[in-house]
Design a protein around this motif. Structure first.
Motif, short mmCIF file in Angstrom:
data_model
loop_
_atom_site.label_atom_id
_atom_site.label_comp_id
_atom_site.label_asym_id
_atom_site.label_seq_id
_atom_site.Cartn_x
_atom_site.Cartn_y
_atom_site.Cartn_z
N THR A 28 34.07 -35.08 4.85
CA THR A 28 34.52 -35.95 5.61
C THR A 28 33.46 -37.00 5.91
O THR A 28 32.41 -36.97 5.92
CB THR A 28 34.39 -35.10 7.27
N PHE A 29 34.22 -38.33 5.83
CA PHE A 29 33.40 -39.54 5.73
C PHE A 29 33.35 -40.20 7.05
O PHE A 29 32.87 -41.34 7.36
CB PHE A 29 33.75 -40.40 4.86
N SER A 30 33.50 -39.44 8.22
CA SER A 30 33.50 -40.12 9.51
C SER A 30 32.21 -40.66 9.95
O SER A 30 31.94 -41.67 10.81
CB SER A 30 33.87 -39.20 10.67
N SER A 31 31.02 -40.21 9.36
CA SER A 31 29.64 -40.60 9.99
C SER A 31 28.87 -41.02 8.58
O SER A 31 27.69 -40.98 8.67
CB SER A 31 28.85 -39.49 10.37
N TRP A 53 30.89 -46.22 8.10
CA TRP A 53 32.14 -45.67 8.09
C TRP A 53 32.86 -45.88 9.68
O TRP A 53 34.06 -46.12 9.62
CB TRP A 53 32.02 -44.39 7.63
N SER A 54 32.12 -45.62 10.46
CA SER A 54 32.73 -45.40 11.89
C SER A 54 32.78 -46.90 12.47
O SER A 54 33.58 -47.29 13.41
CB SER A 54 32.07 -44.29 12.67
N GLY A 56 32.01 -49.81 11.15
CA GLY A 56 32.58 -51.16 10.37
C GLY A 56 31.41 -52.38 10.29
O GLY A 56 31.59 -53.48 10.10
N ARG A 72 37.02 -51.09 4.54
CA ARG A 72 37.24 -49.77 4.56
C ARG A 72 38.54 -49.79 5.25
O ARG A 72 38.97 -50.31 6.27
CB ARG A 72 36.20 -49.04 4.87
N ASP A 73 39.26 -48.56 4.55
CA ASP A 73 40.40 -48.07 5.03
C ASP A 73 40.07 -46.68 5.42
O ASP A 73 40.22 -45.87 4.65
CB ASP A 73 41.63 -48.39 4.37
N ASN A 74 39.81 -46.17 6.70
CA ASN A 74 39.38 -44.94 7.21
C ASN A 74 40.78 -43.92 6.78
O ASN A 74 40.26 -42.89 6.59
CB ASN A 74 38.82 -44.88 8.47
N ASN A 77 40.33 -43.24 3.10
CA ASN A 77 39.27 -42.63 2.72
C ASN A 77 38.89 -43.78 1.62
O ASN A 77 38.47 -43.14 0.49
CB ASN A 77 39.25 -41.32 2.37
N VAL A 79 37.23 -47.37 0.11
CA VAL A 79 36.46 -48.64 0.58
C VAL A 79 36.73 -49.57 -0.87
O VAL A 79 36.89 -49.36 -1.93
CB VAL A 79 34.76 -48.25 0.53
#
Length: 122
Positions: A28-31, A53-54, A56, A72-74, A77, A79
């Motif tokens: 998970t790349f949320s942080s 990642w969160s 911007g 990035r496009d969350n 996933n 960049v």
């Protein structure tokens, strides 16, 4: 484990543009921060740009600041590195990087992609 796969490199004439992509999987790349580095033959790997990642927030050195843009496009996933007004000195192997902290030095990067070659002809 984290996997990073770059794409989008190639041969371009000076003044042209390329967009590199880096697809991340396995964690998970949320942080996590993500970034781009490059390495030319005979030179050390250098920082190009990074993004949180969160939040911007983006980070880049003085050069090639203004010509390169990280985004990035969350949802995907992924960049990106948009490179404009390319110069022959931008020729290098471009690496995607990821980590839990800001990735602005090679020593701070726990996860690397395999790299994509960018060659700019004069």
């Amino acid at each position: 484990q984290v996997q990073l796969v770059e794409s989008g490199g190639g041969l371009v004439q000076a003044g042209g543009s390329l967009r590199l992509s880096c697809a991340a999987s396995g964690r998970t790349f949320s942080s996590n921060y993500m970034g781009w580095f490059r390495q030319a033959p005979g030179k050390e790997r250098e920082f190009v740009a990074a993004i949180s990642w969160s939040g911007g927030n983006t980070y880049s050195p003085d050069s090639p600041k203004g010509r390169f843009t990280i985004s990035r496009d969350n949802a995907k996933n992924t960049v990106y590195l948009q490179m404009n007004s390319l110069k022959p000195e931008d020729t290098a192997l471009y690496y995607c990087a990821a980590g839990p902290f800001l990735v602005t030095t090679p020593q701070s990067v726990p996860y690397w992609g395999q790299g994509t070659q960018v060659t700019v002809s004069s």
